[in-house]
Design a protein around this motif. Sequence first.
Motif, PDB file in Angstrom:
ATOM      1  N   UNK A 144      18.645 -37.127   4.213  1.00 58.14           N
ATOM      2  CA  UNK A 144      18.210 -37.741   2.954  1.00 58.14           C
ATOM      3  C   UNK A 144      19.160 -37.349   1.814  1.00 58.14           C
ATOM      4  N   UNK A 145      19.555 -36.094   1.807  1.00 60.64           N
ATOM      5  CA  UNK A 145      20.483 -35.649   0.754  1.00 60.64           C
ATOM      6  C   UNK A 145      21.836 -36.349   0.901  1.00 60.64           C
ATOM      7  N   UNK A 146      22.280 -36.524   2.152  1.00 61.04           N
ATOM      8  CA  UNK A 146      23.579 -37.189   2.370  1.00 61.04           C
ATOM      9  C   UNK A 146      23.520 -38.620   1.834  1.00 61.04           C
ATOM     10  N   UNK A 147      22.389 -39.278   2.029  1.00 60.39           N
ATOM     11  CA  UNK A 147      22.241 -40.648   1.523  1.00 60.39           C
ATOM     12  C   UNK A 147      22.180 -40.652  -0.010  1.00 60.39           C
ATOM     13  N   UNK A 148      21.419 -39.735  -0.558  1.00 61.39           N
ATOM     14  CA  UNK A 148      21.328 -39.640  -2.029  1.00 61.39           C
ATOM     15  C   UNK A 148      22.722 -39.412  -2.623  1.00 61.39           C
ATOM     16  N   UNK A 149      23.482 -38.515  -2.007  1.00 64.86           N
ATOM     17  CA  UNK A 149      24.815 -38.197  -2.536  1.00 64.86           C
ATOM     18  C   UNK A 149      25.733 -39.410  -2.424  1.00 64.86           C
ATOM     19  N   UNK A 150      25.659 -40.112  -1.302  1.00 68.01           N
ATOM     20  CA  UNK A 150      26.516 -41.286  -1.134  1.00 68.01           C
ATOM     21  C   UNK A 150      26.163 -42.336  -2.197  1.00 68.01           C
ATOM     22  N   UNK A 151      24.877 -42.551  -2.400  1.00 65.74           N
ATOM     23  CA  UNK A 151      24.466 -43.552  -3.406  1.00 65.74           C
ATOM     24  C   UNK A 151      24.979 -43.184  -4.792  1.00 65.74           C
ATOM     25  N   UNK A 152      24.902 -41.888  -5.122  1.00 61.09           N
ATOM     26  CA  UNK A 152      25.298 -41.476  -6.474  1.00 61.09           C
ATOM     27  C   UNK A 152      26.810 -41.394  -6.640  1.00 61.09           C
ATOM     28  N   UNK A 153      27.549 -41.343  -5.525  1.00 61.44           N
ATOM     29  CA  UNK A 153      28.995 -41.109  -5.631  1.00 61.44           C
ATOM     30  C   UNK A 153      29.818 -42.387  -5.778  1.00 61.44           C
ATOM     31  N   UNK A 154      29.219 -43.517  -5.435  1.00 62.82           N
ATOM     32  CA  UNK A 154      29.967 -44.778  -5.467  1.00 62.82           C
ATOM     33  C   UNK A 154      30.196 -45.196  -6.930  1.00 62.82           C
ATOM     34  N   UNK A 155      31.430 -45.571  -7.243  1.00 64.30           N
ATOM     35  CA  UNK A 155      31.760 -45.948  -8.624  1.00 64.30           C
ATOM     36  C   UNK A 155      32.037 -47.451  -8.695  1.00 64.30           C
ATOM     37  N   UNK A 156      31.266 -48.133  -9.511  1.00 61.63           N
ATOM     38  CA  UNK A 156      31.502 -49.561  -9.740  1.00 61.63           C
ATOM     39  C   UNK A 156      32.531 -49.686 -10.856  1.00 61.63           C
ATOM     40  N   UNK A 157      33.695 -50.249 -10.516  1.00 60.25           N
ATOM     41  CA  UNK A 157      34.787 -50.293 -11.493  1.00 60.25           C
ATOM     42  C   UNK A 157      34.854 -51.616 -12.242  1.00 60.25           C
ATOM     43  N   UNK A 158      34.445 -52.682 -11.573  1.00 63.37           N
ATOM     44  CA  UNK A 158      34.510 -53.974 -12.251  1.00 63.37           C
ATOM     45  C   UNK A 158      33.400 -54.860 -11.707  1.00 63.37           C
ATOM     46  N   UNK A 159      32.780 -55.645 -12.599  1.00 66.59           N
ATOM     47  CA  UNK A 159      31.771 -56.605 -12.153  1.00 66.59           C
ATOM     48  C   UNK A 159      31.687 -57.749 -13.145  1.00 66.59           C
ATOM     49  N   UNK A 160      32.227 -58.896 -12.738  1.00 70.55           N
ATOM     50  CA  UNK A 160      32.176 -60.067 -13.614  1.00 70.55           C
ATOM     51  C   UNK A 160      30.894 -60.863 -13.399  1.00 70.55           C
ATOM     52  N   UNK A 161      29.909 -60.227 -12.815  1.00 70.91           N
ATOM     53  CA  UNK A 161      28.616 -60.909 -12.639  1.00 70.91           C
ATOM     54  C   UNK A 161      28.343 -61.302 -11.203  1.00 70.91           C
ATOM     55  N   UNK A 162      29.292 -61.084 -10.321  1.00 69.04           N
ATOM     56  CA  UNK A 162      29.076 -61.475  -8.921  1.00 69.04           C
ATOM     57  C   UNK A 162      28.133 -60.488  -8.221  1.00 69.04           C
TER      58      UNK A 162
END
Length: 767
Positions: free
Chosen positions: A408-426
């Motif tokens: 569970x901690x590994x999943x929590x860490x993975x979720x929190x570690x991902x960085x969204x750099x760009x999103x034009x709405x897609x």
Amino acid sequence: MMNFSNFLLLSFSVVMTASCIGGRPPLYKDASAPVEKRVEDLLSRMTLEEKVGQMNQFVGLEHIRKNEASLSAEDLKNNTANAFYPGFTADSVAEWTRQGLVGSFLHVLTIEEANYLQSLAMQSRLGIPVIFGIDAIHGNANAPDNTVYPTNIGLASTFDTDLAYRIARETAAEMRAMNMHWTFNPNVEVARDPRWGRVGETYGEDPYLVSRMGVETVKGYQEDLSSDDVLACIKHFAGGSQPINGTNGSPTDLSERTLREVFFPPFEAGVQAGAMSLMTAHNELNGIPCHSNEWLMEDVARGEWGFKGFTVSDWMDIEHLYDLHAVAENLKEAFCQSIMAGMDMHMHGVYWNEYVCELVREGRIPESRIDESVRRILGVKFRLGLFEQPYADEETTMDVRLCDGHRKTALEAARKSVVLLKNDGVLPIDPQQCRRVLVTGINADDHNILGDWSADQKPENVVTVLEGLRAVSPETDFVFVDQGWNPRTMSRSQVDKAASVARNCDLNIVVAGEYMYRGRWTERTSGEDTDRSDIDLVGLQNELIRKVAASGKPTVLVLISGRPLGVEWAAEHLPALVNAWEPGMYGGQAVAEILYGKVNPSGKLAVTIPRSVGQVQMIYNHKPSQYFHPYSGTPSTPLYPFGFGLSYNKYEYSDMNMDKPDISAKDSVKVSVKVRNAGAMSGEEIVQLYIRDRFSSVTRPVKELKDFVRVPLEPGETKTVEFTVTPDKLEFLDRNLRPTVEPGEFIVMVGPSSSDDDLLKASFHVH
Ligand code: BGC
């Protein structure tokens, strides 16, 4: 039938009984006696050979057997991951262990081998257990069947210090469950060169962030250094993360000011947090190799910071004083220099014992110097409870490793570690709109998401991105076009196939990046000893991205990588860009949940992403003159700044306040700011506080991170975030390298990233 654990317990008690025959057990075997007394008692019974043996480490027997079959003696010279001992066999090492001439092992990957080796050590004259060290950099991932968390660069992107502590605690439990006692982590080097392949195992470019993550990690591993804990190792001391040409172990030339301002603080913080081992760095520092650098080991670490633990060399680096740096004329001289400079333990190998004993007998190393090292090593072994608990239980080991809580901690860490750099709405992807989705790229369906410093793990314990997508959006038709795992051998026909499939899809997901898997050491593009002279995508990956994007369908790029990649074209032309770093066993699930909006992204960059290698050194906390003359023809701004990361919400910052406009150098200022979740999803925002000393007697960075906090916010919710700026956050080293707080104006900046455009600013004065 008796299993191996029971056999070991029985043989252990036989040894114990034997040593008690004819009287009381020796003091060092009395668990209730104070550690110092046990150490002195044991030391007084040891021969010189046994003492010097405690200072030596070997690779495990299985490791030796595997590598003597696959490597030549010539191959060994530059190999920093694999070893054997030409002229000696695994049986020789086993016999030395039985004779009490081995203090430690590394690269032992199973509980069975650890217990077996320990049983040999327990048969030695004094029954001194060995301490098993392992590179448990992100979980005990280097051994199979353990929980694999994101690597340190991803963990740092969570800015979640409590999570760092919990992961270290869980890792300690998994390590002890397989009889491992010492992790070669945290790596608290400040990474300022993306060419260097080891950025992924660091907490990034900022000394403050690295210190905070490092401290919690040390505490989580060690707690009070008793039988539930493991020994932490702060490494590599010092400066190897800024090698002159970006390659691992090449010379480092850094002023004392830069060392003290940038590279030392995380080590000092690690020592203050109680780290009881410290590994020196491969490189020479200003002309003196770190492995014979008395200033580093004795004056700074022990003298200035009060380091009480033991130092350990890095892989064959004492040998390199002779055969690489050429500051010693032979191996014996190299051993002498290193020990006299403060080294306590040798990683790893033959000839140490005989040469070091000779050096003592010749009077070149005082025996009292050897005693110092042995005291430090034995002290740690006693505290960790190894004499009372030399084995781990093979029957219950899997009750701890990979247990539900750790997953569970590994999943929590993975979720929190991902960085969204760009999103034009897609993003998030709407499954109703996107019924058919192309998935392609070298990292789309590969265990490479586990990252460097991981063994391969069983398929049932890893979720690849493709598997994650299929689980998260079962109604979507995901069409997978395999590009193989190796970016260097991608085939143009598969690239073209992906481009043609893209034309019939509603959306494309390209999972690109680097290849870090240790099992294919020479094929990697990133990781230890895998440095690059550019930071572009390798092979046909750019071509794949462009051709797929040419379909006219929205294309999302997901990067799996330990280092920042200069994906300038993609950042400009694609509607969405996600940096998932090396997200570990549940990386694929976390990425899929984020792409589909089941999880709101919250990670922020722990390193600046430059546009190209030509911009290096590109860091946010640079000096004021750095871009006085900007680059001609190309931008002087990074592709993405330190601290940056989007979510599916907009967070609004307002009402920045300070409780005092004017303070003395000993006072603190309280800074508050309101943060509002103006979006429709609940989320967590990482609020960052930076400071600049406006005018100072030596040049100071344009800003420095001095605090941060993760703030959970429901839609529409506003919270007031308060920081306390204490005097240490205003301090710097004056012209004589003495800490000082100078009077004058300080600018405080608060916001969602280090970018000036993102920050609210105010200032106060120190009188
Ligand atoms: C690395 C260390 C590591 C050691 C043992 C060396 O090559 O530099 O960080 O702890 O190997 O695996």
